[in-house]
Design a protein around this motif. Structure first.
Motif, PDB file in Angstrom:
ATOM      1  N   ARG A   1      61.784  20.057  89.132  1.00 11.71           N
ATOM      2  CA  ARG A   1      60.668  20.707  89.811  1.00 11.71           C
ATOM      3  C   ARG A   1      59.417  19.836  89.798  1.00 11.71           C
ATOM      4  O   ARG A   1      58.610  19.904  90.706  1.00 11.71           O
ATOM      5  CB  ARG A   1      60.358  22.054  89.141  1.00 11.71           C
ATOM      6  CG  ARG A   1      61.411  23.105  89.372  1.00 11.71           C
ATOM      7  CD  ARG A   1      61.421  23.552  90.826  1.00 11.71           C
ATOM      8  NE  ARG A   1      62.554  24.433  91.130  1.00 11.71           N
ATOM      9  CZ  ARG A   1      63.617  24.052  91.802  1.00 11.71           C
ATOM     10  NH1 ARG A   1      63.702  22.807  92.240  1.00 11.71           N
ATOM     11  NH2 ARG A   1      64.602  24.883  92.043  1.00 11.71           N
ATOM     12  N   VAL A   2      59.237  19.008  88.755  1.00  9.52           N
ATOM     13  CA  VAL A   2      58.086  18.113  88.663  1.00  9.52           C
ATOM     14  C   VAL A   2      58.580  16.730  88.245  1.00  9.52           C
ATOM     15  O   VAL A   2      59.370  16.612  87.301  1.00  9.52           O
ATOM     16  CB  VAL A   2      57.037  18.626  87.647  1.00  9.52           C
ATOM     17  CG1 VAL A   2      55.833  17.674  87.620  1.00  9.52           C
ATOM     18  CG2 VAL A   2      56.582  20.032  87.992  1.00  9.52           C
ATOM     19  N   VAL A   3      58.115  15.703  88.934  1.00  5.70           N
ATOM     20  CA  VAL A   3      58.479  14.325  88.621  1.00  5.70           C
ATOM     21  C   VAL A   3      57.208  13.552  88.300  1.00  5.70           C
ATOM     22  O   VAL A   3      56.246  13.560  89.077  1.00  5.70           O
ATOM     23  CB  VAL A   3      59.214  13.646  89.788  1.00  5.70           C
ATOM     24  CG1 VAL A   3      59.475  12.177  89.472  1.00  5.70           C
ATOM     25  CG2 VAL A   3      60.522  14.353  90.072  1.00  5.70           C
ATOM     26  N   VAL A   4      57.201  12.914  87.152  1.00  3.07           N
ATOM     27  CA  VAL A   4      56.088  12.060  86.743  1.00  3.07           C
ATOM     28  C   VAL A   4      56.529  10.602  86.865  1.00  3.07           C
ATOM     29  O   VAL A   4      57.488  10.187  86.206  1.00  3.07           O
ATOM     30  CB  VAL A   4      55.644  12.362  85.302  1.00  3.07           C
ATOM     31  CG1 VAL A   4      54.521  11.410  84.887  1.00  3.07           C
ATOM     32  CG2 VAL A   4      55.189  13.809  85.167  1.00  3.07           C
ATOM     33  N   LEU A   5      55.856   9.855  87.708  1.00  2.00           N
ATOM     34  CA  LEU A   5      56.136   8.427  87.852  1.00  2.00           C
ATOM     35  C   LEU A   5      55.247   7.679  86.864  1.00  2.00           C
ATOM     36  O   LEU A   5      54.023   7.607  87.047  1.00  2.00           O
ATOM     37  CB  LEU A   5      55.858   7.969  89.280  1.00  2.00           C
ATOM     38  CG  LEU A   5      56.722   8.593  90.374  1.00  2.00           C
ATOM     39  CD1 LEU A   5      56.297   8.088  91.745  1.00  2.00           C
ATOM     40  CD2 LEU A   5      58.190   8.321  90.143  1.00  2.00           C
TER      41      LEU A   5
ATOM     42  N   LEU B   1      55.345  15.669  92.904  1.00  2.00           N
ATOM     43  CA  LEU B   1      55.281  14.299  92.419  1.00  2.00           C
ATOM     44  C   LEU B   1      53.928  14.030  91.784  1.00  2.00           C
ATOM     45  O   LEU B   1      52.884  14.319  92.383  1.00  2.00           O
ATOM     46  CB  LEU B   1      55.516  13.308  93.569  1.00  2.00           C
ATOM     47  CG  LEU B   1      56.915  13.291  94.203  1.00  2.00           C
ATOM     48  CD1 LEU B   1      56.947  12.333  95.374  1.00  2.00           C
ATOM     49  CD2 LEU B   1      57.970  12.918  93.187  1.00  2.00           C
ATOM     50  N   LEU B   2      53.940  13.455  90.574  1.00  2.00           N
ATOM     51  CA  LEU B   2      52.722  13.082  89.864  1.00  2.00           C
ATOM     52  C   LEU B   2      52.778  11.604  89.530  1.00  2.00           C
ATOM     53  O   LEU B   2      53.859  11.053  89.266  1.00  2.00           O
ATOM     54  CB  LEU B   2      52.571  13.900  88.571  1.00  2.00           C
ATOM     55  CG  LEU B   2      52.640  15.426  88.696  1.00  2.00           C
ATOM     56  CD1 LEU B   2      52.508  16.076  87.327  1.00  2.00           C
ATOM     57  CD2 LEU B   2      51.570  15.953  89.648  1.00  2.00           C
TER      58      LEU B   2
ATOM     59  N   GLY C   1      46.295   3.229 101.023  1.00  2.06           N
ATOM     60  CA  GLY C   1      46.248   4.553 101.633  1.00  2.06           C
ATOM     61  C   GLY C   1      46.904   5.652 100.838  1.00  2.06           C
ATOM     62  O   GLY C   1      47.199   6.715 101.377  1.00  2.06           O
ATOM     63  N   LEU C   2      47.145   5.425  99.536  1.00  5.98           N
ATOM     64  CA  LEU C   2      47.823   6.448  98.741  1.00  5.98           C
ATOM     65  C   LEU C   2      46.997   7.728  98.649  1.00  5.98           C
ATOM     66  O   LEU C   2      47.532   8.834  98.717  1.00  5.98           O
ATOM     67  CB  LEU C   2      48.109   5.905  97.330  1.00  5.98           C
ATOM     68  CG  LEU C   2      48.837   6.881  96.391  1.00  5.98           C
ATOM     69  CD1 LEU C   2      50.254   7.138  96.893  1.00  5.98           C
ATOM     70  CD2 LEU C   2      48.879   6.342  94.966  1.00  5.98           C
ATOM     71  N   LEU C   3      45.663   7.593  98.507  1.00  6.04           N
ATOM     72  CA  LEU C   3      44.823   8.780  98.356  1.00  6.04           C
ATOM     73  C   LEU C   3      44.732   9.595  99.638  1.00  6.04           C
ATOM     74  O   LEU C   3      44.240  10.724  99.614  1.00  6.04           O
ATOM     75  CB  LEU C   3      43.416   8.364  97.900  1.00  6.04           C
ATOM     76  CG  LEU C   3      43.336   7.758  96.484  1.00  6.04           C
ATOM     77  CD1 LEU C   3      41.903   7.481  96.108  1.00  6.04           C
ATOM     78  CD2 LEU C   3      43.991   8.690  95.466  1.00  6.04           C
ATOM     79  N   ASP C   4      45.195   9.025 100.756  1.00  2.00           N
ATOM     80  CA  ASP C   4      45.261   9.801 101.994  1.00  2.00           C
ATOM     81  C   ASP C   4      46.439  10.762 101.980  1.00  2.00           C
ATOM     82  O   ASP C   4      46.507  11.665 102.810  1.00  2.00           O
ATOM     83  CB  ASP C   4      45.388   8.865 103.204  1.00  2.00           C
ATOM     84  CG  ASP C   4      44.162   7.978 103.362  1.00  2.00           C
ATOM     85  OD1 ASP C   4      43.076   8.387 102.881  1.00  2.00           O
ATOM     86  OD2 ASP C   4      44.291   6.887 103.953  1.00  2.00           O
ATOM     87  N   ARG C   5      47.373  10.562 101.048  1.00  2.00           N
ATOM     88  CA  ARG C   5      48.599  11.360 101.038  1.00  2.00           C
ATOM     89  C   ARG C   5      48.797  12.148  99.743  1.00  2.00           C
ATOM     90  O   ARG C   5      49.698  12.958  99.667  1.00  2.00           O
ATOM     91  CB  ARG C   5      49.812  10.442 101.270  1.00  2.00           C
ATOM     92  CG  ARG C   5      49.812   9.819 102.673  1.00  2.00           C
ATOM     93  CD  ARG C   5      50.860   8.725 102.794  1.00  2.00           C
ATOM     94  NE  ARG C   5      50.963   8.228 104.147  1.00  2.00           N
ATOM     95  CZ  ARG C   5      50.133   7.331 104.674  1.00  2.00           C
ATOM     96  NH1 ARG C   5      49.144   6.840 103.958  1.00  2.00           N
ATOM     97  NH2 ARG C   5      50.292   6.928 105.930  1.00  2.00           N
TER      98      ARG C   5
ATOM     99  N   LEU D   1      47.051  12.567  90.103  1.00  2.00           N
ATOM    100  CA  LEU D   1      46.868  11.304  89.400  1.00  2.00           C
ATOM    101  C   LEU D   1      46.387  11.588  87.979  1.00  2.00           C
ATOM    102  O   LEU D   1      45.455  12.378  87.770  1.00  2.00           O
ATOM    103  CB  LEU D   1      45.845  10.429  90.135  1.00  2.00           C
ATOM    104  CG  LEU D   1      46.160  10.086  91.600  1.00  2.00           C
ATOM    105  CD1 LEU D   1      45.027   9.289  92.214  1.00  2.00           C
ATOM    106  CD2 LEU D   1      47.469   9.324  91.706  1.00  2.00           C
ATOM    107  N   PHE D   2      46.987  10.908  86.982  1.00  3.25           N
ATOM    108  CA  PHE D   2      46.655  11.164  85.577  1.00  3.25           C
ATOM    109  C   PHE D   2      46.469   9.848  84.841  1.00  3.25           C
ATOM    110  O   PHE D   2      47.120   8.838  85.149  1.00  3.25           O
ATOM    111  CB  PHE D   2      47.757  11.992  84.905  1.00  3.25           C
ATOM    112  CG  PHE D   2      47.864  13.389  85.466  1.00  3.25           C
ATOM    113  CD1 PHE D   2      47.169  14.437  84.877  1.00  3.25           C
ATOM    114  CD2 PHE D   2      48.644  13.641  86.589  1.00  3.25           C
ATOM    115  CE1 PHE D   2      47.253  15.715  85.395  1.00  3.25           C
ATOM    116  CE2 PHE D   2      48.732  14.920  87.107  1.00  3.25           C
ATOM    117  CZ  PHE D   2      48.035  15.958  86.516  1.00  3.25           C
ATOM    118  N   VAL D   3      45.570   9.909  83.834  1.00  2.00           N
ATOM    119  CA  VAL D   3      45.257   8.721  83.059  1.00  2.00           C
ATOM    120  C   VAL D   3      46.423   8.315  82.170  1.00  2.00           C
ATOM    121  O   VAL D   3      46.704   7.126  81.990  1.00  2.00           O
ATOM    122  CB  VAL D   3      43.994   8.964  82.204  1.00  2.00           C
ATOM    123  CG1 VAL D   3      43.708   7.758  81.304  1.00  2.00           C
ATOM    124  CG2 VAL D   3      42.797   9.257  83.091  1.00  2.00           C
TER     125      VAL D   3
END
Length: 562
Positions: free
Chosen positions: A464-468, A502-503, A519-523, A529-531
């Motif tokens: 359900r949640v994916v952290v890259l 997706l995180l 352009g990632l922040l456009d999508r 986004l996490f520290v």
């Protein structure tokens, strides 16, 4: 390692898909296949220093062979400017133009025959080398093909093609410069002979470019609005041929024309094997360039349309195409950028488009050849230059193909998946990123769940949640960043349907800056986004708990709690 012959023949399955697709989608029409195969074939023959008809042969036999053996569904093969220019350099070095300007008809035929023999020997040698690479399973070398290298190569060759065609544009009869600094030698020779330019051929060239370049720009800008691309090459060929015939430009102003195109096909003839030691130094780089350009182009369209290619099979297909076609006096061939793009825009989805191209070239060879008799060679030179349009624009671009290494670490808790990539985003393992990500998300096309390059494994609880986890990504170039954005965009709708979030966690400042400029922040939204990975995991677990509580309350409200 044993090779199964049946496994090297992907054609029956792929052609079966092709005919199914043909029943559903309209096949590429003649106005697409005619200008994309016949005319550039004759034009590139001039770059190879052989008569134009041999460009038609090279637009027929290799296409037919690759349609049966190749794995690139959208790939179009045939004459290519880079290989034609490299072949022409070898031909000019081994069979130079005589210093005596005016040759008799017999002497001209003998010179052409010697040049065709050298060009065919180069194709035979490069084909044999690629087949040897196939036997050694060297298709893995495609993993290390960086797109910046390929684009730099094609852009540089586009400049060489432009300069090499200047004498034809200006109507100058100049010997072809070969060896080091040939580009500057040709420019110097053209500038010196500029006062002797032919006004008639200069006018033809100017009018041809004035028509071809705007038409190509219109086709690109309005491709979604035009029902079919405007066949600028066909119009230009017809107009120039009729003008030359009506005005007798060839006799009155000595305009160079194509002349008679022999009908039918040449008899199979084994190239002079005695030439092989002399052309080995030319065959090796041509084989490498053929594989580099073809594998890169096939990978681009495979990624775009979500299928895979077999690099070793591509070696077999292009090796067989060059070796077998050399028996019919063809010069080296490969995948072609402009023709592939045109056929894809025309609706071609499988190797069936290549078979249609073969039919069109066959018609020209059998019946339509006489119509090209009065075609000025200056028009073919203009077609060569206009076909380089995309390559000239590449000089302003900095895209690169990138490859992501195999997933080295996977931490998966119920509903949560953490993927860690402890390598930079570079061109070493392209294609595997998408396949691994799809597999871990359960979004693969195959019904059976099997790990790429690994055995079948059990299916875990739906993710359900994916952290890259990008903590190990110390560097990302522009192309790598764009690929991340493209993969995320391609999977966005499928993730929404599967309710997967997706995180992205722990990007260093340099990598995050590159992704932002791509352009990632456009999508994605800032809350994705996490520290650190810990923060992302805590957020993910919290959302999973909230989602679980919501589902439980819903079941209790519906009386399904017990």
């Amino acid at each position: 390692m044993r090779h199964d012959l049946a496994s090297s023949m992907p054609a029956p399955k792929s052609l079966g898909r092709a005919f199914k697709s043909w029943r559903l989608d309209k096949a590429p029409s003649p106005q697409h296949t005619f200008p994309s195969t016949s005319i550039p074939g004759m034009a590139f023959a001039l770059l190879a220093s052989v008569p134009p008809v041999f460009g038609l042969y090279t637009s027929f036999f290799p296409v037919l062979i690759y349609s049966l053996l190749g794995t690139g569904r959208h790939l179009s093969t045939g004459t290519f400017a880079i290989l034609s220019l490299m072949t022409g350099s070898a031909v000019e070095r081994l069979v130079p133009e005589p210093l005596v300007g005016n040759l008799s008809g017999i002497e001209k035929e003998q010179l052409d025959a010697q040049r065709v023999g050298v060009a065919a020997a180069v194709a035979f040698g490069s084909g044999a080398l690629m087949l040897g690479m196939f036997v050694l399973q060297l298709g893995v070398l495609s993993t290390f093909l960086s797109e910046p290298v390929v684009k730099a190569l094609t852009s540089g060759v586009a400049l060489h093609v432009l300069v090499s065609q200047l004498p034809s544009l200006l109507g100058l009869s100049l010997p072809r410069q070969i060896g080091c600094f040939s580009l500057f030698k040709t420019l110097a020779a053209v500038l010196t002979a500029l006062p002797r330019s032919s006004p008639a051929e200069l006018t033809i060239s100017a009018l041809s470019l004035a028509l071809l370049l705007p038409v190509k720009e219109l086709n690109v800008r309005f491709r979604d609005r035009l029902p079919t691309p405007i066949p600028g090459e066909v119009v230009m060929v017809l107009l120039a041929s009729m003008l030359c015939f009506a005005s007798s430009l060839d006799t009155r102003y000595h305009v160079q024309i194509v002349g008679l195109l022999p009908g039918g096909f040449p008899q199979p003839l084994l190239p002079n094997l005695a030439e092989l030691p002399r052309i080995l130094a030319d065959s090796l780089p041509i084989a490498l360039v053929t594989f580099a350009v073809s594998a890169s182009l096939a990978s681009i369209y495979a990624d775009k349309y979500s299928y895979t290619i077999d690099s070793n099979q591509e070696l077999l297909a292009h090796g067989a195409s060059n070796l077998i076609s050399s028996l019919f006096s063809c010069f080296p061939n490969s995948a072609t950028l402009a023709t592939t793009s045109l056929l894809v825009d025309a609706g071609g989805k499988t190797q069936l488009a290549g078979l249609f191209s073969c039919i069109v070239v066959l018609l020209v060879l059998l019946w339509l050849g006489p119509f090209f008799y009065y075609l000025p060679k200056a028009v073919l030179a203009c077609i060569n230059i206009s076909s380089m349009r995309q390559m000239f624009f590449q000089m302003q671009e900095l895209p690169q193909l990138w490859h992501i290494s195999r997933v080295d670490f996977l931490l998966q808790v119920p509903g949560l998946c953490i993927l860690s990539y402890p390598t930079p985003l570079y061109f070493g393992t392209r294609g595997q990123f998408r396949r691994n990500l799809e597999w871990h998300l359960g979004l693969g096309e195959e019904k059976e769940t099997s790990k790429p390059d690994g055995p079948t494994v059990a299916v875990a609880e739906p993710v359900r949640v994916v952290v890259l986890d990008f903590s190990g990504v110390t560097f990302a170039d522009a192309a790598g960043a764009r690929e991340v954005v493209q993969v995320r965009e391609r999977l966005a709708s499928r993730c929404r349907d599967a309710r997967i979030r997706l995180l992205l966690a722990q990007c260093n400042a340099s990598v995050l800056g590159t992704l932002t400029r791509a352009g990632l922040l456009d999508r994605v939204t800032p809350d994705q986004l996490f520290v650190s990975v810990q923060d992302a995991a805590a957020y993910a677990l919290g959302s999973l708990v909230r989602g679980s509580s919501t589902r439980s309350e819903s079941r209790e409200a519906l009386g399904c709690g017990k």
